[in-house]
Scaffold this active site. Structure first.
Site, mmCIF file in Angstrom:
data_model
loop_
_atom_site.group_PDB
_atom_site.id
_atom_site.type_symbol
_atom_site.label_atom_id
_atom_site.label_comp_id
_atom_site.label_asym_id
_atom_site.label_seq_id
_atom_site.Cartn_x
_atom_site.Cartn_y
_atom_site.Cartn_z
ATOM 1 N N HIS A 1 -44.438 -0.242 15.250
ATOM 2 C CA HIS A 1 -44.285 -0.352 16.842
ATOM 3 C C HIS A 1 -45.811 -0.869 17.063
ATOM 4 C CE1 HIS A 1 -40.507 1.981 16.645
ATOM 5 N NE2 HIS A 1 -41.375 3.009 15.779
HETATM 6 C C1 BDR Z 1 -43.770 5.367 19.252
HETATM 7 O O1 BDR Z 1 -43.612 6.776 19.022
HETATM 8 C C2 BDR Z 1 -44.646 7.103 17.978
HETATM 9 O O2 BDR Z 1 -43.992 7.880 17.057
HETATM 10 C C3 BDR Z 1 -45.359 5.725 17.503
HETATM 11 O O3 BDR Z 1 -46.648 5.884 17.066
HETATM 12 C C4 BDR Z 1 -44.986 4.875 18.520
HETATM 13 O O4 BDR Z 1 -46.006 4.795 19.507
HETATM 14 C C5 BDR Z 1 -42.480 4.836 18.983
HETATM 15 O O5 BDR Z 1 -41.467 5.346 19.679
#
Ligand code: BDR
Ligand code: CA
Length: 312
Positions: free
Chosen positions: A242
């Site tokens: 992400h």
């Molecule tokens: C986001 O949530 C976190 O778990 C990850 O680092 C990312 O920023 C994805 O939903």
């Protein structure tokens, strides 16, 4: 000229990769500092993890500030089920030896935005938006001085990952997200709609491992760890990376496509708290407040990531 940025983060394996991508790209990115926030794991771990990542990149000079240890108005929700107990589960990692920078992350954000020329600093939040909102609330004069906010959070077509309706970063602190989305800043949003198209694969992870460097090995081992969760959940071939999408957009915006639309944060929904209500089809009549991304050239994204991480 390299763009001055502050990464606000809750590492998290994918946060770690975002930090490494920024450190590997000095021609485009001038990292002024890292501000840690509670999110994936509590603050004591996120601030420590941010320092571990800097040391992995042999960048003990980067200033890491500890920020808010809880959301503005709610108890903290964490994501050990995704990232493991430490937040960086996977490889064995040494404790950091570089110290935390003196002072609170929120003060660093305020002081930096007041000191640097107006419009010259980009904020890159890749965790819950608590630190950013706290700074905006305490010092509204900094809001028009922000060049851009490029954040990972939210979802529309992909809906939620922590609830059926909400993405984790927005869900953890919706009041903070609401402050940022209503602030009038120039806002770029990387939602799950993009990041779920940026999946790892066997060959992409093999390319990290094949670098033959410490960084390549760590990134491969982190990816192996969190892939297990996403593969089981989504039945996909790989897992989304992400947070590096934000830094990749700063380096190569042409890899991404999106729309200028209105995005509101749901604060009171019975089942939808933390949802990003994105007016993708422009039916609300409300003015655009964000560039909400929807597409990515995933091959280009992984090629960039691999090329840059190999430099470290
Ligand atoms: C986001 O949530 C976190 O778990 C990850 O680092 C990312 O920023 C994805 O939903
Ligand atoms: Ca994160």
């Amino acid at each position: 000229m390299a763009r001055k940025i502050i990464i606000d983060t809750d590492p998290g394996q994918d946060d770690a990769v975002a930090i490494l991508l920024a450190l590997a790209s000095p021609d485009e990115i001038d990292l002024l500092g890292i501000t840690a926030v509670a999110g994936n794991v509590p603050l004591a771990l996120t601030q420590k993890n941010a320092r571990i990542v800097c040391e992995l990149a042999r960048r003990r000079d980067v200033r890491v500030f500890a920020g808010c240890d809880a959301p503005l108005a709610r108890p903290l929700v964490t994501a050990e089920h995704v990232h493991g107990k430490t937040g960086l589960d996977g490889p064995q990692l040494p404790d950091p030896t570089m110290p935390l920078a003196d002072g609170h992350a929120v003060d660093f954000l305020i002081e930096t935005l007041r000191r640097e020329p107006s419009g010259s600093v980009t904020l890159v939040p890749i965790g819950p938006l608590t630190n950013i909102a706290a700074a905006f609330r305490a010092a509204p004069d900094i809001i028009p001085r922000v060049g851009q906010v490029v954040l990972m959070g939210g979802a529309y077509f992909e809906v939620g990952n922590i609830t059926p309706a909400a993405e984790f970063n927005i869900y953890v602190d919706p009041e903070a997200a609401d402050i940022v989305f209503r602030s009038g800043v120039d806002l770029v949003v990387m939602p799950l709609d993009v990041t779920h198209k940026a999946l790892t694969s066997r060959s992409r992870v093999a390319a990290f491992r094949g670098m033959g460097t410490e960084v390549g090995r760590m990134v491969a081992e982190w990816t192996d760890f969190f892939e297990r969760f996403d593969k089981e959940k989504y039945g996909a071939e790989g897992a989304p990376l992400h947070d590096p999408c934000t830094i990749a957009w700063l380096i190569r915006p042409e890899l991404f496509t999106g729309r200028h639309i209105n995005v509101e944060i749901e604060l009171e929904g019975r089942h939808t708290t933390g949802m990003t209500v994105a007016d993708w089809w422009r039916v609300s009549g409300r003015g655009a407040n964000a560039l909400f991304m929807g597409g990515v050239d995933d091959a280009g994204f992984y090629a960039l990531l691999t090329e840059r991480l190999a430099r470290l």
